[in-house]
Scaffold this motif. Structure first.
Motif, PDB file in Angstrom:
ATOM      1  N   ARG A 155       0.837  -1.209   0.000  1.00 21.29           N
ATOM      2  CA  ARG A 155       0.000   0.000   0.000  1.00 21.29           C
ATOM      3  C   ARG A 155       0.868   1.254   0.000  1.00 21.29           C
ATOM      4  O   ARG A 155       0.559   2.242  -0.659  1.00 21.29           O
ATOM      5  CB  ARG A 155      -0.925   0.001   1.222  1.00 21.29           C
ATOM      6  CG  ARG A 155      -2.005  -1.076   1.195  1.00 21.29           C
ATOM      7  CD  ARG A 155      -2.775  -1.118   2.512  1.00 21.29           C
ATOM      8  NE  ARG A 155      -3.757  -2.185   2.524  1.00 21.29           N
ATOM      9  CZ  ARG A 155      -5.074  -2.000   2.387  1.00 21.29           C
ATOM     10  NH1 ARG A 155      -5.549  -0.788   2.232  1.00 21.29           N
ATOM     11  NH2 ARG A 155      -5.907  -3.030   2.404  1.00 21.29           N
ATOM     12  N   GLU A 156       1.981   1.201   0.743  1.00 16.53           N
ATOM     13  CA  GLU A 156       2.868   2.354   0.836  1.00 16.53           C
ATOM     14  C   GLU A 156       3.527   2.648  -0.506  1.00 16.53           C
ATOM     15  O   GLU A 156       3.702   3.805  -0.887  1.00 16.53           O
ATOM     16  CB  GLU A 156       3.940   2.105   1.905  1.00 16.53           C
ATOM     17  CG  GLU A 156       4.825   3.305   2.202  1.00 16.53           C
ATOM     18  CD  GLU A 156       4.071   4.462   2.840  1.00 16.53           C
ATOM     19  OE1 GLU A 156       4.609   5.580   2.844  1.00 16.53           O
ATOM     20  OE2 GLU A 156       2.942   4.243   3.325  1.00 16.53           O
TER      21      GLU A 156
ATOM     22  N   ARG B 182       0.962   4.280  -2.687  1.00  8.68           N
ATOM     23  CA  ARG B 182       0.809   5.677  -2.278  1.00  8.68           C
ATOM     24  C   ARG B 182       1.987   6.519  -2.750  1.00  8.68           C
ATOM     25  O   ARG B 182       1.826   7.660  -3.181  1.00  8.68           O
ATOM     26  CB  ARG B 182       0.714   5.776  -0.744  1.00  8.68           C
ATOM     27  CG  ARG B 182       0.441   7.201  -0.241  1.00  8.68           C
ATOM     28  CD  ARG B 182       0.777   7.336   1.228  1.00  8.68           C
ATOM     29  NE  ARG B 182       2.203   7.131   1.448  1.00  8.68           N
ATOM     30  CZ  ARG B 182       3.128   8.053   1.179  1.00  8.68           C
ATOM     31  NH1 ARG B 182       2.774   9.236   0.685  1.00  8.68           N
ATOM     32  NH2 ARG B 182       4.400   7.808   1.408  1.00  8.68           N
TER      33      ARG B 182
ATOM     34  N   ASN C 256      -3.279   8.538  -0.557  1.00 12.78           N
ATOM     35  CA  ASN C 256      -3.615   7.295   0.127  1.00 12.78           C
ATOM     36  C   ASN C 256      -4.565   6.473  -0.745  1.00 12.78           C
ATOM     37  O   ASN C 256      -5.589   6.981  -1.219  1.00 12.78           O
ATOM     38  CB  ASN C 256      -4.275   7.610   1.474  1.00 12.78           C
ATOM     39  CG  ASN C 256      -4.494   6.368   2.314  1.00 12.78           C
ATOM     40  OD1 ASN C 256      -5.192   5.454   1.897  1.00 12.78           O
ATOM     41  ND2 ASN C 256      -3.915   6.330   3.494  1.00 12.78           N
TER      42      ASN C 256
ATOM     43  N   LEU D  69      10.030   7.530  -1.590  1.00 17.15           N
ATOM     44  CA  LEU D  69       9.796   7.515  -0.149  1.00 17.15           C
ATOM     45  C   LEU D  69      10.944   8.180   0.589  1.00 17.15           C
ATOM     46  O   LEU D  69      10.738   8.912   1.566  1.00 17.15           O
ATOM     47  CB  LEU D  69       9.634   6.070   0.330  1.00 17.15           C
ATOM     48  CG  LEU D  69       8.453   5.308  -0.282  1.00 17.15           C
ATOM     49  CD1 LEU D  69       8.459   3.866   0.200  1.00 17.15           C
ATOM     50  CD2 LEU D  69       7.146   5.982   0.074  1.00 17.15           C
TER      51      LEU D  69
END
Length: 236
Positions: free
Chosen positions: A113-114, A117, A123, A199
């Motif tokens: 999921r990260e 995103r 999100n 990230l």
């Protein structure tokens, strides 16, 4: 070939057509062969012949090999008419967010999921859950290197819905890019390194903001000290 071959009702090829018509899911050549009590190789050969016959006759339907099996599909040329006829189709359309999320997972699976995103910039937890409910996405396992995060990938239903035999048939996104800059952006977004760097860049931005806040606080403290000292001088 302008006309379809006249088949004997008892021929294996005619029987294959009958089985394909009642099959809602892709059926493998071996399963069809077992149902007709013929060799898998013969079934595969007959299926290939039917595929070519339908294409050359330019029928309103096609036989395709998708998701590890064979299934009849409507001809793409009549998509608009079929869409208008099947009223329930509208309720099955995917939203733009769902399509974006599905594309990210399809091109970068297994993905967390990260990671989704990080690529979309928003999100996507709710969208991923919806795709799982629709059977287009499934859990593949856990990412032990990132806190046991759930890994997601596409399903056979995804391949079937998009008419793909395997993930190798996914189109190259770079061919849709208008210029080299856009192609470079796609390459970076779809590379595992770029997701991690995205990230990391986000974390670096947060660190820079924290440093700036600390500097401002320190500067304010220094000004307060200088101000107090000046007041004392005036008092003297």
């Amino acid at each position: 070939m302008n006309d379809l071959e006249n088949l004997n009702p008892l021929s294996p090829k005619a029987a294959l057509e009958a089985l394909l018509l009642v099959s809602s899911d892709p059926v493998s050549a071996s399963a069809l062969a077992q149902a007709l009590d013929i060799a898998p190789g013969e079934a595969a050969s007959l299926l290939a012949e039917l595929k070519v016959e339908y294409e050359e006759a330019n029928r309103g339907f096609q036989l395709r090999e998708v998701a590890g099996g064979w299934r009849l599909f409507t001809h793409p040329a009549f998509h608009e008419q079929v869409e208008a006829f099947v009223l329930s189709w509208d309720t099955q359309k995917l939203s733009q967010a769902a399509l974006e999320t599905l594309a990210v997972i399809a091109y970068h699976q297994p993905a967390t999921r990260e990671q989704v995103r990080g690529i979309r910039g928003v999100n996507s937890d709710g969208v991923i859950s919806s795709l799982v409910d629709k059977g287009l996405v499934r859990e593949l396992g856990r990412d032990v290197e990132h806190g046991q995060a759930i890994l997601y990938g596409t399903t056979n239903a995804f391949l079937e819905k998009f008419g793909l035999r395997s993930l190798k048939d996914l189109p190259d996104l770079e061919q849709f890019a208008p210029d080299e800059q856009a192609r470079q952006f796609i390459r970076e977004r779809l590379s595992g390194r770029s997701i991690q760097s995205t990230l990391e860049e986000t974390e670096e931005d947060l660190d820079e903001e924290r440093e700036l806040i600390d500097e401002v606080v320190e500067d304010d403290d220094d000004l307060m000290i200088v101000g107090n000292a000046t007041d004392e001088e005036f008092d003297d």
